[in-house]
Design a protein around this motif. Structure first.
Motif, PDB file in Angstrom:
ATOM      1  N   LEU A  68       0.880  -1.163   0.000  1.00 56.49           N
ATOM      2  CA  LEU A  68       0.000   0.000   0.000  1.00 56.49           C
ATOM      3  C   LEU A  68       0.919   1.215   0.000  1.00 56.49           C
ATOM      4  O   LEU A  68       2.005   1.180   0.618  1.00 56.49           O
ATOM      5  CB  LEU A  68      -0.890   0.016   1.252  1.00 56.49           C
ATOM      6  CG  LEU A  68      -1.954  -1.094   1.354  1.00 56.49           C
ATOM      7  CD1 LEU A  68      -2.703  -0.991   2.683  1.00 56.49           C
ATOM      8  CD2 LEU A  68      -2.930  -1.037   0.191  1.00 56.49           C
ATOM      9  N   ASP A  69       0.499   2.286  -0.646  1.00 57.77           N
ATOM     10  CA  ASP A  69       1.300   3.512  -0.659  1.00 57.77           C
ATOM     11  C   ASP A  69       1.428   4.045   0.770  1.00 57.77           C
ATOM     12  O   ASP A  69       0.602   3.748   1.634  1.00 57.77           O
ATOM     13  CB  ASP A  69       0.627   4.581  -1.519  1.00 57.77           C
ATOM     14  CG  ASP A  69       0.501   4.142  -2.970  1.00 57.77           C
ATOM     15  OD1 ASP A  69       1.314   3.321  -3.411  1.00 57.77           O
ATOM     16  OD2 ASP A  69      -0.427   4.633  -3.638  1.00 57.77           O
ATOM     17  N   THR A  88      -1.723   5.544   1.970  1.00 51.48           N
ATOM     18  CA  THR A  88      -2.915   4.686   1.974  1.00 51.48           C
ATOM     19  C   THR A  88      -3.062   4.029   3.347  1.00 51.48           C
ATOM     20  O   THR A  88      -2.074   3.631   3.952  1.00 51.48           O
ATOM     21  CB  THR A  88      -2.801   3.607   0.874  1.00 51.48           C
ATOM     22  OG1 THR A  88      -2.665   4.248  -0.386  1.00 51.48           O
ATOM     23  CG2 THR A  88      -4.026   2.703   0.852  1.00 51.48           C
ATOM     24  N   TYR A 146     -11.414  -1.025  -2.130  1.00 46.62           N
ATOM     25  CA  TYR A 146     -10.804   0.265  -1.798  1.00 46.62           C
ATOM     26  C   TYR A 146     -11.882   1.331  -1.673  1.00 46.62           C
ATOM     27  O   TYR A 146     -12.841   1.338  -2.461  1.00 46.62           O
ATOM     28  CB  TYR A 146      -9.828   0.695  -2.896  1.00 46.62           C
ATOM     29  CG  TYR A 146      -8.621  -0.198  -3.008  1.00 46.62           C
ATOM     30  CD1 TYR A 146      -7.502   0.021  -2.217  1.00 46.62           C
ATOM     31  CD2 TYR A 146      -8.606  -1.267  -3.890  1.00 46.62           C
ATOM     32  CE1 TYR A 146      -6.389  -0.797  -2.306  1.00 46.62           C
ATOM     33  CE2 TYR A 146      -7.500  -2.091  -3.995  1.00 46.62           C
ATOM     34  CZ  TYR A 146      -6.395  -1.859  -3.195  1.00 46.62           C
ATOM     35  OH  TYR A 146      -5.295  -2.664  -3.290  1.00 46.62           O
ATOM     36  N   HIS A 172       0.344   1.770  -7.830  1.00 47.13           N
ATOM     37  CA  HIS A 172      -0.557   2.938  -7.718  1.00 47.13           C
ATOM     38  C   HIS A 172      -1.847   2.760  -8.531  1.00 47.13           C
ATOM     39  O   HIS A 172      -2.363   3.713  -9.119  1.00 47.13           O
ATOM     40  CB  HIS A 172       0.123   4.213  -8.241  1.00 47.13           C
ATOM     41  CG  HIS A 172       1.280   4.685  -7.404  1.00 47.13           C
ATOM     42  ND1 HIS A 172       1.342   4.550  -6.040  1.00 47.13           N
ATOM     43  CD2 HIS A 172       2.430   5.321  -7.766  1.00 47.13           C
ATOM     44  CE1 HIS A 172       2.465   5.075  -5.599  1.00 47.13           C
ATOM     45  NE2 HIS A 172       3.157   5.530  -6.610  1.00 47.13           N
ATOM     46  N   GLN A 173      -2.340   1.533  -8.588  1.00 43.13           N
ATOM     47  CA  GLN A 173      -3.417   1.269  -9.556  1.00 43.13           C
ATOM     48  C   GLN A 173      -4.661   2.132  -9.350  1.00 43.13           C
ATOM     49  O   GLN A 173      -5.203   2.676 -10.307  1.00 43.13           O
ATOM     50  CB  GLN A 173      -3.814  -0.212  -9.528  1.00 43.13           C
ATOM     51  CG  GLN A 173      -4.855  -0.504 -10.608  1.00 43.13           C
ATOM     52  CD  GLN A 173      -5.062  -1.967 -10.847  1.00 43.13           C
ATOM     53  OE1 GLN A 173      -4.227  -2.777 -10.494  1.00 43.13           O
ATOM     54  NE2 GLN A 173      -6.179  -2.314 -11.452  1.00 43.13           N
ATOM     55  N   VAL A 174      -5.122   2.240  -8.119  1.00 44.10           N
ATOM     56  CA  VAL A 174      -6.366   2.992  -7.897  1.00 44.10           C
ATOM     57  C   VAL A 174      -6.152   4.457  -8.275  1.00 44.10           C
ATOM     58  O   VAL A 174      -6.943   5.053  -9.009  1.00 44.10           O
ATOM     59  CB  VAL A 174      -6.828   2.865  -6.432  1.00 44.10           C
ATOM     60  CG1 VAL A 174      -8.020   3.777  -6.179  1.00 44.10           C
ATOM     61  CG2 VAL A 174      -7.188   1.417  -6.100  1.00 44.10           C
ATOM     62  N   LYS A 175      -5.049   5.024  -7.788  1.00 43.38           N
ATOM     63  CA  LYS A 175      -4.810   6.447  -8.056  1.00 43.38           C
ATOM     64  C   LYS A 175      -4.678   6.697  -9.554  1.00 43.38           C
ATOM     65  O   LYS A 175      -5.188   7.686 -10.076  1.00 43.38           O
ATOM     66  CB  LYS A 175      -3.549   6.910  -7.322  1.00 43.38           C
ATOM     67  CG  LYS A 175      -3.736   6.909  -5.810  1.00 43.38           C
ATOM     68  CD  LYS A 175      -2.446   7.240  -5.100  1.00 43.38           C
ATOM     69  CE  LYS A 175      -2.620   7.148  -3.594  1.00 43.38           C
ATOM     70  NZ  LYS A 175      -1.350   7.178  -2.884  1.00 43.38           N
ATOM     71  N   LEU A 193      -7.030   7.312   0.236  1.00 43.25           N
ATOM     72  CA  LEU A 193      -7.323   5.926  -0.153  1.00 43.25           C
ATOM     73  C   LEU A 193      -7.226   5.007   1.064  1.00 43.25           C
ATOM     74  O   LEU A 193      -6.285   5.112   1.857  1.00 43.25           O
ATOM     75  CB  LEU A 193      -6.326   5.498  -1.243  1.00 43.25           C
ATOM     76  CG  LEU A 193      -6.573   4.147  -1.899  1.00 43.25           C
ATOM     77  CD1 LEU A 193      -7.947   4.099  -2.564  1.00 43.25           C
ATOM     78  CD2 LEU A 193      -5.497   3.870  -2.939  1.00 43.25           C
TER      79      LEU A 193
HETATM   80  N1  URA Z   1      -3.766   1.591  -5.439  1.00 42.81           N
HETATM   81  C1  URA Z   1      -3.077   2.721  -5.191  1.00 42.81           C
HETATM   82  O1  URA Z   1      -3.034   3.634  -6.003  1.00 42.81           O
HETATM   83  N2  URA Z   1      -2.441   2.823  -3.998  1.00 42.81           N
HETATM   84  C2  URA Z   1      -2.485   1.861  -3.056  1.00 42.81           C
HETATM   85  O2  URA Z   1      -1.900   2.030  -1.983  1.00 42.81           O
HETATM   86  C3  URA Z   1      -3.213   0.690  -3.316  1.00 42.81           C
HETATM   87  C4  URA Z   1      -3.845   0.582  -4.537  1.00 42.81           C
END
Ligand code: URA
Length: 232
Positions: free
Chosen positions: A102-103, A106, A133, A185-188, A201
């Motif tokens: 996790l970042d 996060t 998330y 950084h998939q979600v971001k 996040l």
């Molecule tokens: N996606 C993100 O961008 N950051 C995370 O920490 C986990 C998933």
């Protein structure tokens, strides 16, 4: 198994250090001091005490941590302390490490283990272990942005689109996303790809495991692998 080997296997230091703890009378089983390093115990289900703290024996450690902000998952943290500093020394000594990352900013559910096969199983894209998330966005979410997250967006390091298994706006600037992959950084990056920005996040679930409401930031607990991927 000999008590000295039990301590060694659970991360209480070198064999010599474990023998030292036993000889010093710092180890107890069932409330009684065990000062003979050769004393034998059945390890499965054993709870022993070292310096007054109870430790359940686990052949492999699997830990659920509520990651607070400001901690890095990397082995060599650069700007913040490592998440490992939130765990007691025996877990670090036995080689527990995060399952994925996790970042630093996060928060939420982070698994750590010393079981290499389990890390592989849980991180493998082929297993499709879903992760949930909760993201806060800078701008109000549009229906089109939410739909594009499910239809698939292209990130800058791969022409193959990535898609969320589910995406739902739970408030004008709150998004609940379920992802099966775990790219950098998939979600971001997905949120940026649809023209918005992730401001905060939090991971609330990993497979079947939800972050327990009574586990505060920085707290951890032992869990069993079946809690994540229940047997079929
Ligand atoms: N996606 C993100 O961008 N950051 C995370 O920490 C986990 C998933």
């Amino acid at each position: 198994m000999r008590i000295a080997h039990i301590l060694f296997s659970q991360g209480f230091g070198s064999r010599r250090q474990c023998a030292g703890l036993i000889a010093a009378g710092l180890v107890r089983v069932d409330g009684r001091v065990v000062d003979d390093a050769a004393a034998e115990f059945e390890p499965e289900g054993l709870v022993f005490e070292v310096e007054g703290r109870a430790w359940p024996y686990h052949a492999k450690a699997l830990i659920l941590l509520h990651k607070p902000p400001g901690y890095e998952c990397s082995r060599k943290p650069r700007h913040h302390p490592s998440v490992m500093s939130l765990l007691p020394a025996p877990l670090r000594t036995r080689g527990v490490q995060p399952v994925g990352r996790l970042d630093a900013d996060t928060t939420g559910l982070l698994l750590l283990t010393d079981d290499g096969a389990l890390i592989h199983r849980l991180s493998s894209p082929r297993q499709h272990v879903p992760k949930v998330y909760e993201a806060r966005t800078r701008h109000p979410l549009t229906a089109e942005q939410v739909q594009r997250l499910v239809d698939g967006v292209v990130l800058d390091d791969d022409p193959a689109p990535v898609r969320a298994l589910q995406a739902r706006a739970t408030a004008p600037q709150e998004l609940r996303l379920v992802l099966a992959q775990g790219r950098y950084h998939q979600v971001k990056r997905m949120i940026a790809a649809v023209g918005n920005r992730c401001e905060a996040l939090h991971r609330s679930a990993f497979g079947a495991l939800e972050l327990p409401a009574d586990l505060g930031p920085g707290q951890w607990r032992w869990i069993e692998p079946q809690a994540i991927v229940p047997p079929r």
